[in-house]
Design an enzyme around this catalytic site. Structure first.
Site, mmCIF file in Angstrom:
data_model
loop_
_atom_site.group_PDB
_atom_site.id
_atom_site.type_symbol
_atom_site.label_atom_id
_atom_site.label_comp_id
_atom_site.label_asym_id
_atom_site.label_seq_id
_atom_site.Cartn_x
_atom_site.Cartn_y
_atom_site.Cartn_z
ATOM 1 N N GLU A 101 -12.161 -1.967 4.993
ATOM 2 C CA GLU A 101 -11.227 -2.697 5.831
ATOM 3 C C GLU A 101 -11.819 -2.928 7.218
ATOM 4 O O GLU A 101 -11.254 -3.615 8.033
ATOM 5 C CB GLU A 101 -9.968 -1.835 5.936
ATOM 6 C CG GLU A 101 -8.691 -2.579 6.176
ATOM 7 C CD GLU A 101 -7.640 -1.626 6.730
ATOM 8 O OE1 GLU A 101 -7.772 -0.406 6.530
ATOM 9 O OE2 GLU A 101 -6.718 -2.112 7.370
ATOM 10 N N GLN A 148 0.834 -1.202 0.000
ATOM 11 C CA GLN A 148 0.000 0.000 0.000
ATOM 12 C C GLN A 148 0.868 1.251 0.000
ATOM 13 O O GLN A 148 1.502 1.561 1.008
ATOM 14 C CB GLN A 148 -0.890 -0.007 1.247
ATOM 15 C CG GLN A 148 -1.757 1.228 1.396
ATOM 16 C CD GLN A 148 -2.468 1.279 2.747
ATOM 17 O OE1 GLN A 148 -2.037 0.644 3.708
ATOM 18 N NE2 GLN A 148 -3.557 2.020 2.823
ATOM 19 N N GLY A 149 0.873 1.984 -1.090
ATOM 20 C CA GLY A 149 1.680 3.198 -1.174
ATOM 21 C C GLY A 149 0.833 4.442 -1.000
ATOM 22 O O GLY A 149 0.515 5.132 -1.968
ATOM 23 N N ASN A 179 -5.153 7.104 16.581
ATOM 24 C CA ASN A 179 -6.325 7.154 17.468
ATOM 25 C C ASN A 179 -6.827 8.590 17.655
ATOM 26 O O ASN A 179 -8.018 8.808 17.876
ATOM 27 C CB ASN A 179 -5.990 6.511 18.814
ATOM 28 C CG ASN A 179 -6.067 4.986 18.729
ATOM 29 O OD1 ASN A 179 -6.180 4.429 17.628
ATOM 30 N ND2 ASN A 179 -6.028 4.328 19.868
ATOM 31 N N GLU A 180 -5.912 9.564 17.553
ATOM 32 C CA GLU A 180 -6.358 10.963 17.646
ATOM 33 C C GLU A 180 -7.239 11.290 16.434
ATOM 34 O O GLU A 180 -8.286 11.924 16.575
ATOM 35 C CB GLU A 180 -5.149 11.909 17.697
ATOM 36 C CG GLU A 180 -4.371 11.879 19.020
ATOM 37 C CD GLU A 180 -3.516 10.628 19.190
ATOM 38 O OE1 GLU A 180 -3.116 10.042 18.164
ATOM 39 O OE2 GLU A 180 -3.266 10.220 20.337
ATOM 40 N N SER A 205 1.018 6.600 2.443
ATOM 41 C CA SER A 205 1.719 7.581 3.276
ATOM 42 C C SER A 205 3.014 8.056 2.631
ATOM 43 O O SER A 205 3.689 7.307 1.917
ATOM 44 C CB SER A 205 2.055 6.975 4.638
ATOM 45 O OG SER A 205 0.892 6.490 5.235
HETATM 46 C C1 LIG Z 1 4.055 -0.039 11.448
HETATM 47 C C2 LIG Z 1 3.376 0.863 10.473
HETATM 48 C C3 LIG Z 1 2.923 0.362 9.270
HETATM 49 C C4 LIG Z 1 2.361 1.190 8.308
HETATM 50 N N1 LIG Z 1 2.015 0.668 7.096
HETATM 51 C C5 LIG Z 1 1.623 1.515 6.101
HETATM 52 C C6 LIG Z 1 1.425 1.041 4.772
HETATM 53 O O1 LIG Z 1 1.602 -0.149 4.478
HETATM 54 N N2 LIG Z 1 1.088 1.917 3.825
HETATM 55 C C7 LIG Z 1 0.889 3.240 4.095
HETATM 56 O O2 LIG Z 1 0.549 3.978 3.177
HETATM 57 N N3 LIG Z 1 1.058 3.731 5.343
HETATM 58 C C8 LIG Z 1 1.435 2.896 6.356
HETATM 59 N N4 LIG Z 1 1.648 3.394 7.629
HETATM 60 C C9 LIG Z 1 1.564 4.842 7.852
HETATM 61 C C10 LIG Z 1 0.445 5.274 8.775
HETATM 62 O O3 LIG Z 1 -0.771 5.252 8.127
HETATM 63 C C11 LIG Z 1 0.832 6.665 9.332
HETATM 64 O O4 LIG Z 1 1.900 6.465 10.209
HETATM 65 C C12 LIG Z 1 -0.307 7.318 10.072
HETATM 66 O O5 LIG Z 1 -1.296 7.724 9.192
HETATM 67 C C13 LIG Z 1 0.154 8.529 10.897
HETATM 68 O O6 LIG Z 1 0.887 9.420 10.140
HETATM 69 P P1 LIG Z 1 2.307 9.934 10.623
HETATM 70 O O7 LIG Z 1 3.100 8.762 10.998
HETATM 71 O O8 LIG Z 1 2.851 10.818 9.568
HETATM 72 O O9 LIG Z 1 2.019 10.764 11.933
HETATM 73 P P2 LIG Z 1 1.582 12.312 12.003
HETATM 74 O O10 LIG Z 1 0.448 12.522 11.107
HETATM 75 O O11 LIG Z 1 2.794 13.139 11.824
HETATM 76 O O12 LIG Z 1 1.074 12.413 13.486
HETATM 77 C C14 LIG Z 1 1.911 12.684 14.596
HETATM 78 C C15 LIG Z 1 1.027 12.876 15.812
HETATM 79 O O13 LIG Z 1 0.191 14.007 15.627
HETATM 80 C C16 LIG Z 1 -1.157 13.675 15.823
HETATM 81 N N5 LIG Z 1 -2.010 14.460 14.951
HETATM 82 C C17 LIG Z 1 -1.857 14.681 13.625
HETATM 83 N N6 LIG Z 1 -2.881 15.421 13.160
HETATM 84 C C18 LIG Z 1 -3.693 15.671 14.201
HETATM 85 C C19 LIG Z 1 -4.919 16.367 14.362
HETATM 86 N N7 LIG Z 1 -5.505 16.958 13.341
HETATM 87 N N8 LIG Z 1 -5.475 16.408 15.589
HETATM 88 C C20 LIG Z 1 -4.892 15.797 16.634
HETATM 89 N N9 LIG Z 1 -3.722 15.117 16.543
HETATM 90 C C21 LIG Z 1 -3.136 15.056 15.335
HETATM 91 C C22 LIG Z 1 -1.220 12.212 15.479
HETATM 92 O O14 LIG Z 1 -2.348 11.599 16.055
HETATM 93 C C23 LIG Z 1 0.084 11.700 16.047
HETATM 94 O O15 LIG Z 1 -0.052 11.473 17.410
HETATM 95 C C24 LIG Z 1 2.190 2.566 8.606
HETATM 96 C C25 LIG Z 1 2.602 3.067 9.832
HETATM 97 C C26 LIG Z 1 3.201 2.255 10.765
HETATM 98 C C27 LIG Z 1 3.664 2.830 12.072
#
Ligand SMILES: Cc1cc2nc3c(=O)[nH]c(=O)nc-3n(C[C@H](O)[C@H](O)[C@H](O)COP(=O)(O)OP(=O)(O)OC[C@H]3O[C@@H](n4cnc5c(N)ncnc54)[C@H](O)[C@@H]3O)c2cc1C
Lengths: 378, 398
Positions: B244, B126-127, B384-385, B129
């Site tokens: 999902e 899944q591409g 979860n946020e 993020s």
């Molecule tokens: C082990 C793992 C596997 C994954 N696999 C995939 C995959 O296969 N394909 C893919 O596309 N992605 C994948 N992901 C990515 C995943 O979907 C993202 O990590 C997730 O959406 C969070 O984005 P971020 O890591 O950039 O965190 P950020 O968006 O930078 O968030 C950082 C913090 O800020 C908080 N935050 C952000 N915005 C808000 C808001 N508006 N209000 C309150 N709090 C906020 C978040 O809740 C978090 O606590 C994976 C992630 C992990 C950890």
């Protein structure tokens, strides 16, 4: 009550903080941790030169007669630098134990060798069935001629695989979990019949399981009175808890600083995530937990030299409250870093792991909470 | 409401059990029990067994190879698989891109990809993020530009789970930089062997390498790599994520882990007695068990509530939140159950060929890494946020 640091203590704090700044970052920590011993010999030497390795010992044994607060100052700085040197295992646990219960000869031989950095120690006390119960000792010390023969299995001895000497507990009387009958022995790590299996710990430190296959030792290796080792162990573990509390505060301060920094820099939805109120409140909660933990660490420093019952009770309370704070601060710091928090590359995860492992060391939150609750006053 | 299984359900359950007994490799089930890594080959072998049985895509329409099971049957199936220690099938093809292609793909795409998803010939990743686009996915910047019969893709994806095993990627790219963010995104499907793709592993805090950076450097894909219409990728992505939700709470997996926890707490000692007899620890197990019980019914309520207009029940965010909390709590208690041995880091327990024995109980070597790894559950797939933000809007109307 005076909670402020003396000028000497401020100097000590700056000294250790500078050592950490000069010698530590996450990449160098990785390198130290990958050494066979799990730490840097050079850092250890520098710590000796600064007088840190003899800090809590009496002056006649090469020490500085440092107080519990002095130790706390050092541990907090080591915590915020995430140091991997065996200061806790060698100086606090074993050095402290020898100073407390060793004979003149033992102190003269070993404390100065610890202070100078030439000798390291590990406490081989815990056993696989014991969980956190300090009296749960099954290893046997059978009288043999003038000395003893040791048999048993000791587990998760911190830095047990690089230690030159081990302090081993074994029964000279009684049955498992009896308070009486436990005796402490000084055992050279290379003595015949000592089988050491070292391993890395989750937080990048080291530990070892030690199997004693009929290890012969002489009578002068006994530390403290025969059969009365338990109170000595309890005091040593309480000192270690006090040290861990200060270390944990250092770790939490650093975690909070890293998280705050990240929240200012990480942009999502066109602004820094630190602008979202839920993130702000979470970080404020983390800060409040850390302040509560800091106060508990001060309670530890203030009560460490009190009489046994009060001390044991307070230290159990310190560890329990600390565990609760550490769990919250650690978990939320990863959460607020999002995916980045899950990476080995980022610094934050390494602090989270250390904090998580501190709760597994010398009694977890449940164990300590129960000990505290069992002696709840009016 | 009646949660008691009727005789048909019971017969179905027995059929699933018989299949599991026959086809699930006990060695693999043992690894699942110990939270040890399951290899690509082991996963593929299990997926093949399900495929041969015709059970690999219960969620698909029957004409595309689905099973036509009722919600209750799907629930029983998931429950039995988890209870037997079956490894997790890889959802990217079966639950994510498959349903999207069925709903929005061309006839040609369906004919080409769906059979290969079912047979596990293609492993998908899944591409979505990107380094700058996690929670705010719509801000993604990977660019796809049309050049004659081809699209040229440039950018970077990250956190791509198991990209190192993948044959195919479904990928969101920006196709109209001038439109509102959500309206300028398209979905593409292409081979991971296409020149210009570089996969770099990301090491995680537990020592694993299940996620990757994927660099896309002048990656040329054919015109028919586009899914559905240009600039409609965001709505397909939303459809994908809402699809999902069936398994998102991971109730069967948590029930299985809870059972492991009770087993382990029955073996580990505290003060000379099994840890499970320790009041405090027992109460903590009871606490998470009650949470899980409630979640099981909440989950079923949401599953059985099929809306007329096909939109997902807004409570599905709750399934993700509560499901993550329960999973994280159970793995925390598993780590706690180990006591001091929770400190030992022994990744060689994952390695079938390693001959260094583990210290401590043999079931315990991977429990602390598992706890660390499970912190991801409240982060991936929408933190979860973000889930709470969604509920605040959709349920509270704020
Ligand atoms: C082990 C793992 C596997 C994954 N696999 C995939 C995959 O296969 N394909 C893919 O596309 N992605 C994948 N992901 C990515 C995943 O979907 C993202 O990590 C997730 O959406 C969070 O984005 P971020 O890591 O950039 O965190 P950020 O968006 O930078 O968030 C950082 C913090 O800020 C908080 N935050 C952000 N915005 C808000 C808001 N508006 N209000 C309150 N709090 C906020 C978040 O809740 C978090 O606590 C994976 C992630 C992990 C950890």
């Amino acid at each position: 009550m005076d909670l402020s640091l003396s000028d000497d203590q401020k100097l000590l704090k700056e000294t250790v903080e500078r050592l950490m700044q000069d010698n530590y970052d996450i990449d160098r920590r990785r390198k130290y941790s990958a050494e066979p011993t799990g730490y840097s010999a050079d850092n250890w030497r520098q710590m000796a030169e600064l007088g840190l390795l003899g800090l809590p010992f009496e002056e006649e044994y090469g020490g500085f007669g440092g107080s519990a607060v002095d130790v706390m100052v050092v541990m907090e700085a080591l915590g915020s630098g995430l140091a991997v040197e065996p200061f806790l295992a060698t100086v606090i646990l074993c050095g402290g134990l020898l100073q407390d219960a060793g004979t003149e000869a033992q102190k003269a031989t070993h404390l100065s060798a610890i202070a100078s950095g030439e000798r390291t120690f590990a406490l081989a006390h815990s056993e696989p069935q014991a969980r956190y119960a300090l009296a749960d000792v099954t290893a046997q010390a059978a009288a043999a001629g003038d000395g003893f023969t040791l048999t048993g299995h000791k587990c998760v001895a911190l830095y047990g695989d690089s230690a030159d000497w081990l302090i081993v507990s074994a029964r000279t009387a009684g049955t498992p979990r009896d308070a009486g009958g436990i005796t402490l022995f000084l055992v050279a790590a290379d003595a015949a019949g000592v089988e050491v299996t070292g391993y890395q710990t989750v937080d990048g430190q080291r530990a070892a399981d030690v199997v004693l296959n009929g290890v012969s030792i002489t009578a002068d290796a006994v530390v403290g009175p025969l059969g009365e080792g338990l109170p000595i162990i309890e005091r040593a573990v309480d000192r270690a808890i006090g040290a861990l509390a200060a270390e944990a505060v250092g770790v939490m301060d650093k975690i909070n600083a890293l998280t705050l920094d990240y929240s200012k820099n990480r942009q999502q939805f066109g602004r820094a995530i630190g602008e979202f109120q839920v993130v702000q409140h979470r970080m404020t909660d983390m800060l409040m937990e850390t302040e509560q933990a800091r106060s508990m660490a001060q309670i530890a420093a203030m009560t460490l030299d009190r009489d046994d019952d009060a001390r044991a009770r307070e230290l159990a309370g310190v560890k329990a409250r600390l565990g609760k704070a550490g769990r919250f601060v650690g978990q939320e710091s990863i959460q607020l870093h999002g995916g980045m928090g899950m990476t080995d590359e980022m610094t934050i995860g390494h602090y989270f792991k250390r904090l998580t492992m501190i709760d597994r060391t010398f009694g977890d939150t449940d164990h300590c909470m129960r000990r505290y609750a069992d002696t709840l006053g009016d | 409401m009646d949660l008691n299984l009727n005789s048909e359900d019971l017969a179905f359950r027995d059929e699933v059990r018989a299949f599991l007994k026959d086809k699930l490799d006990p060695k693999v089930a043992e690894k699942v029990a110990r939270s040890e890594a399951i290899s690509k080959d082991e996963i593929l072998a299990w997926q093949k067994a399900l495929y041969e049985q015709g059970w690999i895509v219960p969620n698909w329409p029957v004409e595309h190879g689905g099973t036509g099971w009722s919600v209750m049957q799907r629930y029983i199936f998931d429950e039995e698989c988890a209870a037997a220690g079956a490894p997790q099938t890889i959802s990217f093809g079966f639950s994510m891109i498959g349903p999207v292609l069925i709903a929005f793909g061309s006839e040609d795409q369906k004919a080409r990809y769906l059979p290969r998803i079912r047979s596990s010939e293609d492993w998908w990743c899944q591409g979505f993020s990107e380094p700058g686009s996690g929670s705010d996915l719509a801000s993604l910047r990977t660019r796809a530009e049309r050049d004659g019969d081809e699209w040229v893709i440039n950018g970077q994806k990250t956190w791509t789970t198991l990209a190192q095993h993948a044959d195919m990627m479904f990928c969101l790219c920006r196709t109209d930089p001038d439109a509102k963010p959500q309206r300028g995104i398209s979905m593409f499907v292409f081979s991971m062997n296409t020149p210009g793709i570089t996969v770099r592993p990301i090491r995680t805090i537990d020592g694993g390498t299940e996620v990757n950076d994927v660099f896309l450097d002048n990656v040329r894909v054919p015109a028919d790599a586009l899914v559905g219409e240009e600039n409609k990728g965001w709505s397909y992505a939303k459809y994908l994520l809402s699809n999902e939700r069936f398994g998102i709470a991971r109730v069967p997996q948590s029930k299985y882990q809870l059972k492991q926890l009770k087993n382990i707490a029955g073996i580990q000692l505290s003060e000379g007695a099994p840890l499970i007899e320790d009041r405090d620890f027992r109460t903590k197990i009871a606490d998470v068990e009650l949470e899980l019980k409630a979640l099981e019914i909440t989950n079923l309520r949401v599953m059985l509530d099929v809306r007329q207009d096909g939109t997902p029940n807004p409570l599905s965010s709750m399934l993700k939140i509560k499901g993550s909390e329960v999973q994280q709590r159970i793995s925390e208690l598993l780590m706690e159950a180990l006591g001091p041995y929770g400190l030992a880091y022994q990744p060689h327990a994952n390695d079938d060929t390693a001959n260094t024995p583990v210290v401590g109980p043999e079931f315990g070597a991977m429990l602390t890494p598992k706890y660390l790894n499970n912190r991801k559950i409240s982060i991936y797939g929408g933190t979860n946020e973000i889930q709470r933000n969604i509920m605040t809007k959709a349920v509270l109307g704020l």
